[in-house]
Design a protein around this motif. Sequence first.
Motif, PDB file in Angstrom:
ATOM      1  N   THR A  90       0.830  -1.212   0.000  1.00  0.00           N
ATOM      2  CA  THR A  90       0.000   0.000   0.000  1.00  0.00           C
ATOM      3  C   THR A  90       0.862   1.260   0.000  1.00  0.00           C
ATOM      4  O   THR A  90       0.353   2.346  -0.247  1.00  0.00           O
ATOM      5  CB  THR A  90      -0.915   0.035   1.245  1.00  0.00           C
ATOM      6  N   SER A  91       2.145   1.139   0.265  1.00  0.00           N
ATOM      7  CA  SER A  91       3.017   2.307   0.387  1.00  0.00           C
ATOM      8  C   SER A  91       3.433   2.858  -0.973  1.00  0.00           C
ATOM      9  O   SER A  91       4.028   2.150  -1.784  1.00  0.00           O
ATOM     10  CB  SER A  91       4.284   1.956   1.176  1.00  0.00           C
ATOM     11  N   ASN A  92       3.125   4.128  -1.180  1.00  0.00           N
ATOM     12  CA  ASN A  92       3.628   4.802  -2.376  1.00  0.00           C
ATOM     13  C   ASN A  92       4.671   5.849  -1.988  1.00  0.00           C
ATOM     14  O   ASN A  92       4.945   6.770  -2.736  1.00  0.00           O
ATOM     15  CB  ASN A  92       2.490   5.426  -3.180  1.00  0.00           C
ATOM     16  N   ASN A  93       5.274   5.652  -0.822  1.00  0.00           N
ATOM     17  CA  ASN A  93       6.304   6.538  -0.303  1.00  0.00           C
ATOM     18  C   ASN A  93       7.560   6.418  -1.164  1.00  0.00           C
ATOM     19  O   ASN A  93       8.106   5.329  -1.343  1.00  0.00           O
ATOM     20  CB  ASN A  93       6.600   6.157   1.156  1.00  0.00           C
ATOM     21  N   PHE A  94       8.031   7.550  -1.686  1.00  0.00           N
ATOM     22  CA  PHE A  94       9.192   7.543  -2.577  1.00  0.00           C
ATOM     23  C   PHE A  94      10.422   6.930  -1.918  1.00  0.00           C
ATOM     24  O   PHE A  94      11.192   6.217  -2.565  1.00  0.00           O
ATOM     25  CB  PHE A  94       9.511   8.963  -3.071  1.00  0.00           C
ATOM     26  N   THR A  95      10.607   7.173  -0.643  1.00  0.00           N
ATOM     27  CA  THR A  95      11.754   6.610   0.073  1.00  0.00           C
ATOM     28  C   THR A  95      11.696   5.087   0.077  1.00  0.00           C
ATOM     29  O   THR A  95      12.706   4.412  -0.140  1.00  0.00           O
ATOM     30  CB  THR A  95      11.811   7.151   1.519  1.00  0.00           C
ATOM     31  N   ASP A  96      10.503   4.517   0.321  1.00  0.00           N
ATOM     32  CA  ASP A  96      10.335   3.061   0.274  1.00  0.00           C
ATOM     33  C   ASP A  96      10.653   2.523  -1.115  1.00  0.00           C
ATOM     34  O   ASP A  96      11.376   1.531  -1.265  1.00  0.00           O
ATOM     35  CB  ASP A  96       8.899   2.665   0.642  1.00  0.00           C
ATOM     36  N   ILE A  97      10.102   3.172  -2.124  1.00  0.00           N
ATOM     37  CA  ILE A  97      10.305   2.726  -3.511  1.00  0.00           C
ATOM     38  C   ILE A  97      11.797   2.741  -3.853  1.00  0.00           C
ATOM     39  O   ILE A  97      12.346   1.748  -4.355  1.00  0.00           O
ATOM     40  CB  ILE A  97       9.500   3.598  -4.493  1.00  0.00           C
ATOM     41  N   LYS A  98      12.452   3.852  -3.567  1.00  0.00           N
ATOM     42  CA  LYS A  98      13.870   3.991  -3.880  1.00  0.00           C
ATOM     43  C   LYS A  98      14.717   2.949  -3.149  1.00  0.00           C
ATOM     44  O   LYS A  98      15.582   2.302  -3.741  1.00  0.00           O
ATOM     45  CB  LYS A  98      14.334   5.407  -3.499  1.00  0.00           C
ATOM     46  N   GLU A  99      14.438   2.760  -1.859  1.00  0.00           N
ATOM     47  CA  GLU A  99      15.217   1.801  -1.079  1.00  0.00           C
ATOM     48  C   GLU A  99      15.010   0.369  -1.578  1.00  0.00           C
ATOM     49  O   GLU A  99      15.952  -0.429  -1.623  1.00  0.00           O
ATOM     50  CB  GLU A  99      14.865   1.907   0.405  1.00  0.00           C
ATOM     51  N   CYS A 100      13.801   0.053  -1.985  1.00  0.00           N
ATOM     52  CA  CYS A 100      13.535  -1.293  -2.523  1.00  0.00           C
ATOM     53  C   CYS A 100      14.302  -1.528  -3.820  1.00  0.00           C
ATOM     54  O   CYS A 100      14.920  -2.579  -4.010  1.00  0.00           O
ATOM     55  CB  CYS A 100      12.045  -1.487  -2.737  1.00  0.00           C
ATOM     56  N   TYR A 101      14.284  -0.545  -4.724  1.00  0.00           N
ATOM     57  CA  TYR A 101      15.045  -0.701  -5.966  1.00  0.00           C
ATOM     58  C   TYR A 101      16.542  -0.761  -5.693  1.00  0.00           C
ATOM     59  O   TYR A 101      17.260  -1.534  -6.340  1.00  0.00           O
ATOM     60  CB  TYR A 101      14.714   0.417  -6.966  1.00  0.00           C
ATOM     61  N   GLN A 102      17.024  -0.005  -4.728  1.00  0.00           N
ATOM     62  CA  GLN A 102      18.446  -0.065  -4.383  1.00  0.00           C
ATOM     63  C   GLN A 102      18.829  -1.432  -3.828  1.00  0.00           C
ATOM     64  O   GLN A 102      19.995  -1.819  -3.884  1.00  0.00           O
ATOM     65  CB  GLN A 102      18.789   1.023  -3.360  1.00  0.00           C
TER      66      GLN A 102
END
Length: 136
Positions: A90-102
Amino acid sequence: MSRPLNILLVEDDAIEVMKFNRVVKNLETKHKITEANNGEEALNLLKDRTVNPDIIILDLNMPKVNGLEFLKIIKQDDNRKFIPTIILTTSNNFTDIKECYQNGIAGYVVKPLKHDDYMTSTKKLLEYWSSNELIS
């Protein structure tokens, strides 16, 4: 050509698990789903070689070992780090997205609020990975 997938679904919400299973049941390709209620349970399944998934569908917000902690652990495992891991959260938090891709995810999908949109996006996700050439 679509092929059945061995899917490890790491999700603590019973309703979300039910929704995911409903989508899979309605597909022509008969995927096998193994469920884990949190990252700790999923790590134990992988460690014990109880499951050998083609893909991992991972929620972020879970008790014990959350999705990001699970992801960091699995990507350090030489035997498991190449399993495509897709975040479904459910998280669309940019920090979460970026950290997951990293940390090496193969995709990030925000759970749609409308049921029909959830069905469509999940179906597309599974169709893509069932026709993709996966590392065994």
